[in-house]
Write an enzyme that holds these catalytic residues in place. Structure first.
Site, PDB file in Angstrom:
ATOM      1  N   ARG A 154      41.643  40.813  50.039  1.00 42.67           N
ATOM      2  CA  ARG A 154      40.301  40.822  49.424  1.00 42.67           C
ATOM      3  C   ARG A 154      39.253  40.118  50.265  1.00 42.67           C
ATOM      4  O   ARG A 154      38.079  40.429  50.191  1.00 42.67           O
ATOM      5  CB  ARG A 154      40.356  40.088  48.074  1.00 42.67           C
ATOM      6  CG  ARG A 154      40.966  40.857  46.955  1.00 42.67           C
ATOM      7  CD  ARG A 154      41.368  39.938  45.818  1.00 42.67           C
ATOM      8  NE  ARG A 154      40.432  38.843  45.618  1.00 42.67           N
ATOM      9  CZ  ARG A 154      39.988  38.448  44.426  1.00 42.67           C
ATOM     10  NH1 ARG A 154      40.380  39.082  43.347  1.00 42.67           N
ATOM     11  NH2 ARG A 154      39.167  37.443  44.309  1.00 42.67           N
TER      12      ARG A 154
ATOM     13  N   ILE B  82      38.112  47.490  44.945  1.00 43.66           N
ATOM     14  CA  ILE B  82      39.059  47.556  46.056  1.00 43.66           C
ATOM     15  C   ILE B  82      40.138  48.601  45.752  1.00 43.66           C
ATOM     16  O   ILE B  82      40.788  49.123  46.637  1.00 43.66           O
ATOM     17  CB  ILE B  82      39.652  46.145  46.290  1.00 43.66           C
ATOM     18  CG1 ILE B  82      40.045  45.962  47.743  1.00 43.66           C
ATOM     19  CG2 ILE B  82      40.782  45.850  45.352  1.00 43.66           C
ATOM     20  CD1 ILE B  82      40.231  44.514  48.119  1.00 43.66           C
ATOM     21  N   ASP B  83      40.300  48.923  44.462  1.00 34.77           N
ATOM     22  CA  ASP B  83      41.351  49.870  44.056  1.00 34.77           C
ATOM     23  C   ASP B  83      40.951  51.332  44.226  1.00 34.77           C
ATOM     24  O   ASP B  83      41.753  52.220  43.982  1.00 34.77           O
ATOM     25  CB  ASP B  83      41.723  49.650  42.580  1.00 34.77           C
ATOM     26  CG  ASP B  83      42.294  48.272  42.317  1.00 34.77           C
ATOM     27  OD1 ASP B  83      42.703  47.624  43.292  1.00 34.77           O
ATOM     28  OD2 ASP B  83      42.327  47.855  41.140  1.00 34.77           O
TER      29      ASP B  83
ATOM     30  N   GLY C  96      32.054  45.488  39.968  1.00 34.24           N
ATOM     31  CA  GLY C  96      33.010  46.440  39.416  1.00 34.24           C
ATOM     32  C   GLY C  96      32.552  47.006  38.084  1.00 34.24           C
ATOM     33  O   GLY C  96      31.373  46.906  37.719  1.00 34.24           O
TER      34      GLY C  96
ATOM     35  N   GLY D 248      32.928  46.063  34.989  1.00 38.32           N
ATOM     36  CA  GLY D 248      32.294  45.122  34.061  1.00 38.32           C
ATOM     37  C   GLY D 248      30.856  44.845  34.462  1.00 38.32           C
ATOM     38  O   GLY D 248      29.935  44.918  33.639  1.00 38.32           O
ATOM     39  N   THR D 249      30.666  44.555  35.746  1.00 36.85           N
ATOM     40  CA  THR D 249      29.324  44.281  36.268  1.00 36.85           C
ATOM     41  C   THR D 249      28.386  45.461  36.014  1.00 36.85           C
ATOM     42  O   THR D 249      27.228  45.281  35.627  1.00 36.85           O
ATOM     43  CB  THR D 249      29.417  44.066  37.799  1.00 36.85           C
ATOM     44  OG1 THR D 249      30.406  43.073  38.043  1.00 36.85           O
ATOM     45  CG2 THR D 249      28.093  43.657  38.383  1.00 36.85           C
TER      46      THR D 249
ATOM     47  N   ILE E 138      44.478  37.611  50.707  1.00 37.10           N
ATOM     48  CA  ILE E 138      44.182  37.814  52.139  1.00 37.10           C
ATOM     49  C   ILE E 138      43.445  39.141  52.304  1.00 37.10           C
ATOM     50  O   ILE E 138      42.469  39.256  53.044  1.00 37.10           O
ATOM     51  CB  ILE E 138      45.493  37.818  52.956  1.00 37.10           C
ATOM     52  CG1 ILE E 138      46.156  36.451  52.855  1.00 37.10           C
ATOM     53  CG2 ILE E 138      45.225  38.198  54.416  1.00 37.10           C
ATOM     54  CD1 ILE E 138      47.552  36.387  53.408  1.00 37.10           C
TER      55      ILE E 138
HETATM   56  P1  ATP Z   1      36.364  43.370  39.198  1.00 33.83           P
HETATM   57  O1  ATP Z   1      36.839  44.695  38.733  1.00 33.83           O
HETATM   58  O2  ATP Z   1      36.434  43.128  40.643  1.00 33.83           O
HETATM   59  O3  ATP Z   1      36.976  42.268  38.456  1.00 33.83           O
HETATM   60  P2  ATP Z   1      34.087  43.446  37.511  1.00 33.83           P
HETATM   61  O4  ATP Z   1      32.640  43.682  37.739  1.00 33.83           O
HETATM   62  O5  ATP Z   1      34.755  44.417  36.595  1.00 33.83           O
HETATM   63  O6  ATP Z   1      34.776  43.355  38.920  1.00 33.83           O
HETATM   64  P3  ATP Z   1      34.222  41.348  35.543  1.00 33.83           P
HETATM   65  O7  ATP Z   1      34.640  39.919  35.719  1.00 33.83           O
HETATM   66  O8  ATP Z   1      34.919  42.184  34.548  1.00 33.83           O
HETATM   67  O9  ATP Z   1      34.298  41.964  37.003  1.00 33.83           O
HETATM   68  O10 ATP Z   1      32.654  41.381  35.178  1.00 33.83           O
HETATM   69  C1  ATP Z   1      31.669  40.799  36.013  1.00 33.83           C
HETATM   70  C2  ATP Z   1      30.507  40.342  35.178  1.00 33.83           C
HETATM   71  O11 ATP Z   1      30.043  41.402  34.335  1.00 33.83           O
HETATM   72  C3  ATP Z   1      30.866  39.182  34.274  1.00 33.83           C
HETATM   73  O12 ATP Z   1      29.811  38.257  34.313  1.00 33.83           O
HETATM   74  C4  ATP Z   1      31.024  39.843  32.915  1.00 33.83           C
HETATM   75  O13 ATP Z   1      30.749  38.983  31.851  1.00 33.83           O
HETATM   76  C5  ATP Z   1      30.022  40.973  32.963  1.00 33.83           C
HETATM   77  N1  ATP Z   1      30.435  42.072  32.082  1.00 33.83           N
HETATM   78  C6  ATP Z   1      31.656  42.621  32.011  1.00 33.83           C
HETATM   79  N2  ATP Z   1      31.698  43.608  31.090  1.00 33.83           N
HETATM   80  C7  ATP Z   1      30.454  43.664  30.544  1.00 33.83           C
HETATM   81  C8  ATP Z   1      29.839  44.469  29.530  1.00 33.83           C
HETATM   82  N3  ATP Z   1      30.515  45.420  28.894  1.00 33.83           N
HETATM   83  N4  ATP Z   1      28.542  44.232  29.247  1.00 33.83           N
HETATM   84  C9  ATP Z   1      27.847  43.270  29.890  1.00 33.83           C
HETATM   85  N5  ATP Z   1      28.356  42.506  30.865  1.00 33.83           N
HETATM   86  C10 ATP Z   1      29.633  42.673  31.192  1.00 33.83           C
HETATM   87 MG    MG Z   2      36.790  45.186  36.535  1.00 36.54          MG
END
Ligand code: ATP
Ligand code: MG
Length: 434
Positions: A357, A202-203, A172, A174-175, A355
């Protein structure tokens, strides 16, 4: 809006796709082929708009590639929450690399970004077409996932040590932000590594994408719950079916599930604030609905009405704000409202998020995921980096990750989608006195 895609250098190796055999022509694409941002045009007001408007680089196989397949090593990581289709993406990348480009060293990092930090002890898996051939039949991710920050420098150390040339990051917002940082660190160290994102949400809230993978599966499963809630609501005096669906900031799943399921009376999404109390608030509207038709179904997205709940204010391991539970909050408020009025009501509460996800992707998403994976591999082999693959107006495109993670796609309350929801539910456009 900068849509320029970063490149690791000139492509001087002839693509092995030239040798597919059987006289089959490959539809090679050029970097100058673009997909227009807007697919409509008003020639009266802007006669030359098509030439000057924003556009995205078209995705697809390149005639010349950057990496020599015989010397290329690839790796995949999946991070964040589960979403239908993750295994399809893994399978698609592995088979595309093996069968189309003859890249046979493909690793899967375990448990998200943790898998790139050796001290956690998650040994990477070697992925082969045989070992991934059936994984699309299962939900989740065979690699596992995780949250929580990891040091960018340490992750790049491992990529360097393992000689990973192509790094596919599925996750997502963050990743993907993490992927940009990894790509920047590679650039700082002068490493030629292609970092390619495949956006997971998923959103369906990624900007500049028609739809994200798993979304269709998700709302199709959500519809089943909506139908069950209706059955429960009709089976009791003043029956109410209350369903909480995913959607932290964007209410797409709730809108589509309500439209597909029918029989929904109220859809509450983060983009449209509502009031509980007051003449025109939700509770009075619900009372009126019960008086009129004896039952009601409410679909609420998890991020809706957050201004009404005293927020917990906590954050998860990745620093995302934890939302107040709007589903349980509404359940209590509705119960108390009718009790106070000595009116019988039978509320059944449904929270199917885990369920939804964790189910396997449906047929439509099976196809979409394998196409995304194929396009991600073409882009990586051509030496593109810090970009993600997506589909825009039905065409596969390359987008700079930084551009797509700038904001979130949301349901526009003036859009056709929201108006369809209002027409289908019959709810008032504003559940508030203001
Ligand atoms: P979802 O939206 O499904 O939760 P996501 O990718 O946004 O997915 P997060 O838990 O926010 O999920 O982040 C996943 C990984 O990315 C984690 O290991 C988190 O530490 C890392 N991460 C999030 N934001 C950052 C950032 N700004 N810089 C570097 N790494 C990040
Ligand atoms: Mg996220």
């Amino acid at each position: 809006m900068d849509t320029t895609i970063k490149s690791l250098g000139p492509c001087e190796i002839i693509s092995p796709l030239h040798h597919v055999g059987g006289g089959v022509e490959v539809n090679f694409r050029k970097d100058n082929e673009r997909v227009l941002f807007s697919h409509t045009l008003d020639r009266d007001s802007e006669p030359h708009a098509d030439a000057s408007q924003f556009s995205f680089e078209a995705s697809g196989p390149r005639e010349h590639i950057f990496f020599n397949p015989a010397k290329t090593t690839a790796a995949i990581v999946t991070c964040g929450g589960l979403c239908p289709g993750l295994n399809d993406i893994i399978r698609g990348i592995v088979t595309q690399l093996h069968y189309r480009y003859a890249v046979t060293k493909v690793f899967g990092f375990r448990y998200g970004y943790e898998g790139l930090i050796p001290r956690y002890g998650h040994t990477p898996m070697l992925l082969k077409p045989e070992s991934v051939s059936q994984i699309h039949n299962f939900g989740g991710t065979i690699l596992g996932s995780s949250r929580g920050p990891q040091k960018i420098g340490e992750m790049v150390d491992l990529l360097e040590e393992m000689n990973i040339d192509l790094f596919f990051v599925v996750g997502g917002d963050g990743t993907l932000r993490g992927a940009v940082e990894i790509s920047n660190e590679c650039e700082r160290r002068g490493l030629k590594k292609a970092v390619i994102g495949i956006p997971k949400t998923i959103d369906n809230d990624i900007m500049y994408l028609d739809k994200s993978f798993g979304f269709e599966t998700a709302f199709a499963v959500a519809v089943q719950t909506v139908k069950c809630a209706y059955v429960e609501a009709t089976g009791a005096v003043n029956g109410i079916g209350l369903i909480k669906l995913m959607g932290r900031d964007s209410g797409f799943i709730s809108c589509y599930a309500a439209l597909a399921g029918g029989n929904v009376d109220f859809v509450l999404i983060p983009e449209v604030p509502f009031q509980l109390e007051g003449e025109r608030g939700l509770l009075e509207a619900l009372r009126y609905k019960l008086a009129k038709k004896k039952n009601a179904v409410i679909v609420v997205a998890e991020g809706a009405g957050q201004d009404l709940i005293p927020s917990a204010g906590n954050t998860d391991a990745s620093g995302n704000q934890k939302y107040g539970d709007i589903g349980l909050f509404l359940k209590d408020k509705i119960g108390a409202f009718f009790k106070e009025r000595r009116t019988e009501c039978n509320l059944k509460y449904f929270d199917p998020s885990y369920i939804i996800r964790s189910v396997p992707a449906n047929a439509q998403d099976n196809v979409y995921c394998s196409q995304l994976a194929q396009h991600a591999v073409h882009a990586a082999m051509a030496g593109k980096t810090s970009m993600l693959v997506g589909r825009w107006h039905g065409a596969f495109v390359h987008l700079p990750i930084a551009l797509a993670t700038q904001g979130r796609r949301k349901v526009d309350p003036s859009s056709e989608l929201w108006h369809s929801v209002l027409e289908s539910t019959g709810q008032s456009a504003r559940l508030s006195d203001g």
